[in-house]
Design an enzyme around this catalytic site. Structure first.
Site, PDB file in Angstrom:
ATOM      1  N   GLU A  12       0.673  -1.102   0.075  1.00 30.37           N
ATOM      2  CA  GLU A  12       0.138   0.012   0.036  1.00 30.37           C
ATOM      3  C   GLU A  12       0.972   1.290  -0.042  1.00 30.37           C
ATOM      4  O   GLU A  12       0.437   2.278  -0.103  1.00 30.37           O
ATOM      5  CB  GLU A  12      -0.966  -0.026   1.297  1.00 30.37           C
ATOM      6  CG  GLU A  12      -1.974  -1.147   1.162  1.00 30.37           C
ATOM      7  CD  GLU A  12      -2.750  -1.165   2.554  1.00 30.37           C
ATOM      8  OE1 GLU A  12      -3.635  -2.271   2.342  1.00 30.37           O
ATOM      9  OE2 GLU A  12      -2.529  -0.758   3.249  1.00 30.37           O
ATOM     10  N   GLY A  78     -13.151  -4.560   2.795  1.00 29.52           N
ATOM     11  CA  GLY A  78     -14.106  -5.621   2.102  1.00 29.52           C
ATOM     12  C   GLY A  78     -15.437  -4.829   2.153  1.00 29.52           C
ATOM     13  O   GLY A  78     -15.756  -4.028   3.047  1.00 29.52           O
ATOM     14  N   ILE A 155     -12.971  -9.888   8.024  1.00 28.68           N
ATOM     15  CA  ILE A 155     -14.480 -10.376   7.845  1.00 28.68           C
ATOM     16  C   ILE A 155     -14.425 -10.975   6.696  1.00 28.68           C
ATOM     17  O   ILE A 155     -14.330 -10.683   5.487  1.00 28.68           O
ATOM     18  CB  ILE A 155     -15.352  -8.872   7.739  1.00 28.68           C
ATOM     19  CG1 ILE A 155     -15.422  -7.812   8.960  1.00 28.68           C
ATOM     20  CG2 ILE A 155     -16.870  -9.498   7.677  1.00 28.68           C
ATOM     21  CD1 ILE A 155     -15.393  -8.383  10.292  1.00 28.68           C
ATOM     22  N   MET A 175      -9.243  -2.587   9.083  1.00 31.31           N
ATOM     23  CA  MET A 175      -8.939  -3.184  10.483  1.00 31.31           C
ATOM     24  C   MET A 175      -7.972  -1.857  10.831  1.00 31.31           C
ATOM     25  O   MET A 175      -7.181  -1.920  12.290  1.00 31.31           O
ATOM     26  CB  MET A 175      -7.806  -4.552  10.460  1.00 31.31           C
ATOM     27  CG  MET A 175      -8.490  -5.438  10.070  1.00 31.31           C
ATOM     28  SD  MET A 175      -7.535  -7.235   9.804  1.00 31.31           S
ATOM     29  CE  MET A 175      -7.078  -7.086  11.505  1.00 31.31           C
ATOM     30  N   GLU A 176      -8.012  -0.658  10.307  1.00 35.28           N
ATOM     31  CA  GLU A 176      -7.164   0.354  10.961  1.00 35.28           C
ATOM     32  C   GLU A 176      -7.841   1.876  10.855  1.00 35.28           C
ATOM     33  O   GLU A 176      -7.718   2.589  11.763  1.00 35.28           O
ATOM     34  CB  GLU A 176      -6.048   0.711  10.190  1.00 35.28           C
ATOM     35  CG  GLU A 176      -4.933  -0.497  10.231  1.00 35.28           C
ATOM     36  CD  GLU A 176      -5.276  -1.554   9.335  1.00 35.28           C
ATOM     37  OE1 GLU A 176      -4.954  -2.771   9.382  1.00 35.28           O
ATOM     38  OE2 GLU A 176      -5.794  -1.198   7.845  1.00 35.28           O
ATOM     39  N   ASP A 199     -12.306  -7.203  -1.492  1.00 34.28           N
ATOM     40  CA  ASP A 199     -13.151  -8.635  -1.505  1.00 34.28           C
ATOM     41  C   ASP A 199     -14.357  -8.036  -1.051  1.00 34.28           C
ATOM     42  O   ASP A 199     -14.754  -6.935  -0.553  1.00 34.28           O
ATOM     43  CB  ASP A 199     -12.430  -9.440  -0.405  1.00 34.28           C
ATOM     44  CG  ASP A 199     -12.420  -8.869   0.805  1.00 34.28           C
ATOM     45  OD1 ASP A 199     -13.193  -9.056   1.883  1.00 34.28           O
ATOM     46  OD2 ASP A 199     -11.482  -8.044   1.105  1.00 34.28           O
TER      47      ASP A 199
END
Length: 231
Positions: A12, A78, A155, A175-176, A199
């Protein structure tokens, strides 16, 4: 301006680092902060690592040691909405946690006790700049604006996806972002989160996730690069 750019994984941030001139790197708390020039701004690019604690620590270092004026968070997420597909973008209007629960004390789900807010609003100017950069650089992609929900959990089940969608009404999960949003908010630093969808957050693309992740991260990095050059 001094702008901090945070990505959770190397894929990233690697492409962005290559665009810096006069770059200088320093490792703090296990994170490498790469400071250089991009466009008319000084940019500090850092790979925070995965998860909320890493992300929050990263923001505090950017604020305390690098005195950033703005924070951009780039990466993948996601989808929680059927209309948001792999390859699309989500730009945050706000961020919140999906794994915080102090409801027994009267707080809303996702609300951090004593913070006096359930969500952390993104900066409107940065949000508009991010959307404009996506339209300019990736006109073939859909871009959505909305709530991003975060937790220390990948997830990958339809049941969990539905729970997050029904309870928190987020556009995507990762997650961040909420930790970055909270840390930026308490330091009074404007922020925005830009997520490329890698996803569907239901387990259907697990086998292909690494391919989608790498593609989405590179695409997101290109968008952030264009955005930085225009600020």
């Amino acid at each position: 301006m001094r702008i901090g750019v945070i990505g959770a994984m190397d894929v990233e941030v690697a492409a962005l680092k290559e665009k810096l001139t006069k770059a200088d790197a320093k490792t703090i708390a296990g994170m490498t902060f790469c400071e250089g020039e991009l466009g008319r701004n000084t940019v500090i690019i850092v790979q925070s690592g995965v998860g909320k604690v890493n992300a929050g620590c990263c923001v505090q270092i950017l604020c305390d040691l690098y005195h950033v004026d703005k924070i951009l968070n780039t990466g993948v997420a996601g989808s929680l909405d059927a209309k948001i597909n792999i390859g699309d973008f989500v730009v945050s209007t706000e961020a919140m946690y999906h794994d915080v629960d102090a409801t027994v004390f009267g707080y809303a789900k996702g609300e951090v006790p004593q913070m006096h807010m359930v969500t952390f609003p993104a900066d409107e100017e940065l949000r508009k700049a991010a959307v404009a950069a996506i339209h300019e650089s990736a006109p073939e992609c859909q871009v959505f604006e909305g709530r991003i929900v975060s937790g220390d959990q990948f997830i990958s089940s339809l049941e969990k996806k539905k729970e997050l969608s029904d309870t928190f009404h987020g556009e995507c999960a990762e997650m961040e972002g909420a930790a970055i949003a909270q840390a930026a908010t308490i330091n009074k630093v404007p922020y925005v989160i830009i997520r490329a969808i890698s996803d569907k957050a239901d387990g259907s693309d697990v086998c292909d996730y690494p391919k989608f992740e790498a593609l989405a991260a590179r695409h997101c990095a290109a968008i952030v690069s264009d955005m930085l050059e225009s600020l």
